[in-house]
Design a protein around this motif. Structure first.
Motif, PDB file in Angstrom:
ATOM      1  N   GLY A  99       0.792  -1.224   0.000  1.00  0.00           N
ATOM      2  CA  GLY A  99       0.000   0.000   0.000  1.00  0.00           C
ATOM      3  C   GLY A  99       0.823   1.271   0.000  1.00  0.00           C
ATOM      4  N   ILE A 100       2.123   1.140  -0.251  1.00  0.00           N
ATOM      5  CA  ILE A 100       3.020   2.295  -0.253  1.00  0.00           C
ATOM      6  C   ILE A 100       3.003   2.945  -1.642  1.00  0.00           C
ATOM      7  N   ALA A 101       2.981   4.254  -1.680  1.00  0.00           N
ATOM      8  CA  ALA A 101       2.977   4.972  -2.958  1.00  0.00           C
ATOM      9  C   ALA A 101       4.229   4.615  -3.756  1.00  0.00           C
ATOM     10  N   PRO A 102       4.120   4.542  -5.090  1.00  0.00           N
ATOM     11  CA  PRO A 102       5.244   4.087  -5.920  1.00  0.00           C
ATOM     12  C   PRO A 102       6.575   4.777  -5.640  1.00  0.00           C
ATOM     13  N   LYS A 103       6.597   6.085  -5.536  1.00  0.00           N
ATOM     14  CA  LYS A 103       7.866   6.796  -5.333  1.00  0.00           C
ATOM     15  C   LYS A 103       8.515   6.384  -4.018  1.00  0.00           C
ATOM     16  N   GLU A 104       7.735   6.330  -2.945  1.00  0.00           N
ATOM     17  CA  GLU A 104       8.279   5.927  -1.650  1.00  0.00           C
ATOM     18  C   GLU A 104       8.682   4.452  -1.672  1.00  0.00           C
ATOM     19  N   GLY A 116      16.251  -5.284  -7.822  1.00  0.00           N
ATOM     20  CA  GLY A 116      15.102  -5.841  -8.518  1.00  0.00           C
ATOM     21  C   GLY A 116      13.965  -6.029  -7.543  1.00  0.00           C
ATOM     22  N   CYS A 117      12.755  -6.223  -8.071  1.00  0.00           N
ATOM     23  CA  CYS A 117      11.615  -6.463  -7.190  1.00  0.00           C
ATOM     24  C   CYS A 117      10.591  -7.341  -7.882  1.00  0.00           C
ATOM     25  N   ASN A 118       9.851  -8.071  -7.074  1.00  0.00           N
ATOM     26  CA  ASN A 118       8.741  -8.897  -7.514  1.00  0.00           C
ATOM     27  C   ASN A 118       7.475  -8.247  -6.992  1.00  0.00           C
ATOM     28  N   LEU A 119       6.535  -7.912  -7.880  1.00  0.00           N
ATOM     29  CA  LEU A 119       5.303  -7.239  -7.501  1.00  0.00           C
ATOM     30  C   LEU A 119       4.105  -8.015  -8.045  1.00  0.00           C
ATOM     31  N   GLU A 120       3.187  -8.391  -7.175  1.00  0.00           N
ATOM     32  CA  GLU A 120       2.084  -9.253  -7.581  1.00  0.00           C
ATOM     33  C   GLU A 120       0.821  -8.457  -7.903  1.00  0.00           C
ATOM     34  N   ASP A 121      -0.050  -9.046  -8.720  1.00  0.00           N
ATOM     35  CA  ASP A 121      -1.246  -8.329  -9.165  1.00  0.00           C
ATOM     36  C   ASP A 121      -2.526  -8.838  -8.516  1.00  0.00           C
ATOM     37  N   SER A 122      -2.406  -9.259  -7.259  1.00  0.00           N
ATOM     38  CA  SER A 122      -3.602  -9.585  -6.486  1.00  0.00           C
ATOM     39  C   SER A 122      -3.424  -9.050  -5.073  1.00  0.00           C
ATOM     40  N   ALA A 123      -4.526  -8.866  -4.392  1.00  0.00           N
ATOM     41  CA  ALA A 123      -4.502  -8.397  -3.008  1.00  0.00           C
ATOM     42  C   ALA A 123      -5.731  -8.941  -2.294  1.00  0.00           C
ATOM     43  N   VAL A 140       5.686   2.952 -10.813  1.00  0.00           N
ATOM     44  CA  VAL A 140       6.884   2.342 -10.216  1.00  0.00           C
ATOM     45  C   VAL A 140       8.058   2.475 -11.172  1.00  0.00           C
ATOM     46  N   ARG A 141       7.844   2.161 -12.442  1.00  0.00           N
ATOM     47  CA  ARG A 141       8.913   2.261 -13.431  1.00  0.00           C
ATOM     48  C   ARG A 141       9.402   3.702 -13.567  1.00  0.00           C
ATOM     49  N   HIS A 142       8.486   4.659 -13.581  1.00  0.00           N
ATOM     50  CA  HIS A 142       8.888   6.067 -13.695  1.00  0.00           C
ATOM     51  C   HIS A 142       9.747   6.476 -12.501  1.00  0.00           C
ATOM     52  N   ALA A 143       9.333   6.063 -11.302  1.00  0.00           N
ATOM     53  CA  ALA A 143      10.094   6.420 -10.099  1.00  0.00           C
ATOM     54  C   ALA A 143      11.453   5.735 -10.072  1.00  0.00           C
ATOM     55  N   ALA A 145      13.123   4.548 -12.781  1.00  0.00           N
ATOM     56  CA  ALA A 145      13.916   4.720 -14.010  1.00  0.00           C
ATOM     57  C   ALA A 145      14.560   3.375 -14.338  1.00  0.00           C
ATOM     58  N   ASP A 146      15.890   3.365 -14.525  1.00  0.00           N
ATOM     59  CA  ASP A 146      16.543   2.096 -14.874  1.00  0.00           C
ATOM     60  C   ASP A 146      17.235   1.453 -13.674  1.00  0.00           C
ATOM     61  N   ARG A 147      16.862   1.880 -12.462  1.00  0.00           N
ATOM     62  CA  ARG A 147      17.577   1.409 -11.262  1.00  0.00           C
ATOM     63  C   ARG A 147      17.032   0.100 -10.700  1.00  0.00           C
ATOM     64  N   LEU A 148      15.884  -0.360 -11.198  1.00  0.00           N
ATOM     65  CA  LEU A 148      15.306  -1.608 -10.706  1.00  0.00           C
ATOM     66  C   LEU A 148      14.886  -2.502 -11.860  1.00  0.00           C
ATOM     67  N   PHE A 149      15.101  -3.788 -11.692  1.00  0.00           N
ATOM     68  CA  PHE A 149      14.578  -4.803 -12.609  1.00  0.00           C
ATOM     69  C   PHE A 149      13.231  -5.235 -12.043  1.00  0.00           C
TER      70      PHE A 149
END
Length: 260
Positions: A99-104, A116-123, A140-143, A145-149
């Motif tokens: 529930g954390i905002a993408p930038k934070e 890198g991070c794993n993010l799921e599409d259910s809650a 998330v991608r905008h925040a 940039a190229d720093r996370l896979f």
């Protein structure tokens, strides 16, 4: 100076993680063991694995929580300890983002040293709206940039609407994958996909596909999964649970006075 070095190191590791996913032959998928603490992370690296991917359920068990019940602060702290213990790229399973905002969320993840991070599409046991989730992934991608896979988990096989069978779940996974890749996901993870639909998924999904592997010897090998379409293999909490089972055997022997 320290901040500059840290940032440079992070870029190097994320580039290394991306490079590990490129141009893999069908029978040679990237195998990413899932450490649950610093000791297990070191053991995997000592065995020669070039990168790691933490499992949220395995970390939860190590911290004394049920799967899905780990507070965000504890999860980020555990990931940071794992990252500090090794000198290879680490991707972190951070469930649905707490529930954390993408930038934070991105800032907190990068503070751990993960690349890198794993993010799921259910809650809460239900699939999220795919377009809304794609919009969130784009943030998330905008925040980041190229720093996370970013590995976008797709839950159509484990949380199917109605009585969807494997083929219908695969079709829905392909639809979601297209949205998530367009939003900037580097890889998609149709968790729980049966092996017989992997060729269908491979034919319909652009880019790397993460597939769940087994650690009990009764399922396809990583090579076989690669030949069916997997780009990379992860194991969820399987390795942590197998280690715990081995420890139960040691404990039983100790209690029975069999250890010398």
């Amino acid at each position: 100076m320290t901040e500059t070095v840290t940032q440079a190191g992070a870029v190097t590791k994320v580039e290394a993680l991306r490079a590990l996913h490129r141009r893999r032959s069908p029978g040679d998928p990237l195998v990413l063991p899932g450490p649950w603490d610093a000791a297990s992370a070191r053991a995997f690296v000592e065995a020669g694995f070039p990168a790691l991917a933490t499992p949220s359920a395995g970390v939860a068990a190590a911290l004394g929580h049920e799967d899905g019940q780990t507070p965000a602060d504890e999860m980020f702290a555990a990931v940071a300890r794992i990252v500090r213990a090794v000198d290879v790229p680490v991707s972190a399973d951070i469930e649905d983002g707490y529930g954390i905002a993408p930038k934070e969320l991105v800032e907190r993840l990068l503070e751990t040293g993960a690349v890198g991070c794993n993010l799921e599409d259910s809650a809460d046991g239900a699939l999220k709206d795919p377009r809304a989730h794609a919009d969130w992934l784009a943030e998330v991608r905008h925040a980041a940039a190229d720093r996370l896979f970013v590995n976008a988990r797709i839950d159509t096989f484990i949380r199917p609407p109605g009585a969807a069978g494997p083929k219908q779940a695969a079709e829905r996974a392909i639809e979601r994958a297209a949205l998530y890749v367009a939003a900037g996901a580097d890889c998609v993870y149709p968790i729980g996909a049966p092996t017989d639909v992997l060729p269908l998924l491979r034919s319909g999904i652009q880019g790397p596909i993460n597939v769940h592997g087994t650690v009990t010897g009764d399922g396809p090998s990583p090579t076989e999964l690669g030949e069916l379409g997997a780009t990379r293999i992860t194991f969820g909490p399987g390795l942590q649970r197998r280690a715990t089972q081995a420890l139960r055997g040691i404990a039983a022997d100790l209690a029975a006075g069999l250890m010398k």
